[in-house]
Design an enzyme around this catalytic site. Structure first.
Site: not given
Ligand code: 0X9
Ligand code: ZN
Length: 313
Positions: A69, A120, A139, A191, A193, A245, A267
């Protein structure tokens, strides 16, 4: 440091070292520990009072927890620039202390420069199946609801690791929160996008101050939208589990559990012609814009009034 290109791990490291040497009154560079592959994870503390005045709120910004990212890096570097080098909002360093961590996942980030642009996760090898599949989604590796909405397969992009904080990179971020517990009022996990400002727990619950968190989020989105490029969509603001999600073990959830009243996942916008994963590519025209438009959430804080609203939580 011009803001029209994406800097490598070493370039960022050199920038931070030189900045700390040039502005010792304002910048403290902290070497917080080593990544899985042994790279230093460094962050800056920025303060007009050398972080001593514990009555000041702290804002914590972090980028590149996800390696690919890239566009998130200019957002944190530009914030550093506006707080230290080109200071136009004096009140931001008078009233707030800052923690800025530009490269939260250095091994993954280096990997995206030399080997695989769309990597990632981190680069942990201890989970490999023979010589297949490696890396933990940082994450998903924090301890809040760990493993509830993530994968236990090392081959998955959302692999949560062997346990909460199994990875050195997440343990380092945890320790930053714990060290400054009670002072951090705002955390942005940056993050890409999707042009979204997300809040709430990754499993769907909302914190007790959700109305305020939403209000500040909407104000931040408006500040960015007012200066955004015509080709980017407006920001969407909302409950992360509904707008995006479910996801457990995120940095944002840990921030809330550690007492941070205002925690968001940003994002940033994707590449304007990027379909699917190509959205992670950086549009050269947008690199500079990504920095200064994200900064609008602070630079225009008379409208945003973020840290004033915090008093109401
Ligand atoms: O999936 C993720 O970790 C994040 N999106 S990404 O496309 N940058 O990978 C979003 C994380 C949002 N946090 C939660 N869903 N708790
Ligand atoms: Zn991310």
């Amino acid at each position: 440091l011009p803001f029209n290109q994406i800097y490598t791990y070493h370039q960022v490291d050199e920038f931070l070292e030189q900045l700390a040497a040039a502005y010792p009154q304002v910048v403290t560079l902290v070497n917080a520990g080593k990544s899985f592959e042994g790279r230093d994870i460094k962050y800056v503390k920025i303060s007009s009072t050398n972080f001593q005045d514990s009555s000041k709120p702290v804002v914590f910004l972090e980028s590149l927890l996800h390696a690919r990212e890239w566009v998130t890096l200019p957002a944190t570097l530009y914030a550093i620039h506006k707080l230290v080098i080109d200071v136009t909002e004096q009140d931001l360093i008078r009233d707030i202390d800052w923690i800025i961590l530009p490269i939260a996942n250095p091994d993954g980030y280096v990997h995206t420069h030399v080997e695989a642009r769309f990597w990632r996760k981190n680069r942990a090898t201890g989970y490999m199946i023979g010589n297949l599949c490696l890396g933990v989604d940082l994450n998903r590796n924090f301890d809040i609801s760990w493993s509830e909405a993530s994968s236990n397969s090392v081959c998955s992009e959302t692999f949560h690791g062997s346990g909460p904080f199994s990875e050195p990179e997440t343990a380092i971020i945890r320790d930053i929160f714990l060290e400054h517990q009670g002072r951090i009022e705002l955390f942005l996990d940056i993050h890409s996008f999707g042009s979204m400002i997300l809040y709430g727990y990754g499993t769907g619950q909302l914190p007790a101050n959700a109305l305020w968190v939403n209000l500040v989020g909407v104000q931040m989105a408006q500040a960015i939208d007012a200066v955004k490029t015509s080709w980017n969509p407006n920001y969407i603001v909302g409950n992360v589990a509904l707008v995006l999600y479910q996801a457990s073990g995120s940095a944002m959830d840990f921030a809330k559990a550690a007492g941070v009243p205002f925690a968001y996942t940003f994002e940033l916008p994707g590449h304007r012609f990027g379909l699917g994963a190509l959205g992670f590519l950086v549009d050269a025209n947008f690199i500079e814009q990504a920095g200064f438009e994200t900064w609008e959430v602070f630079g225009k804080h008379e409208e945003y009034k973020g840290y004033k609203v915090y008093n109401i939580h």
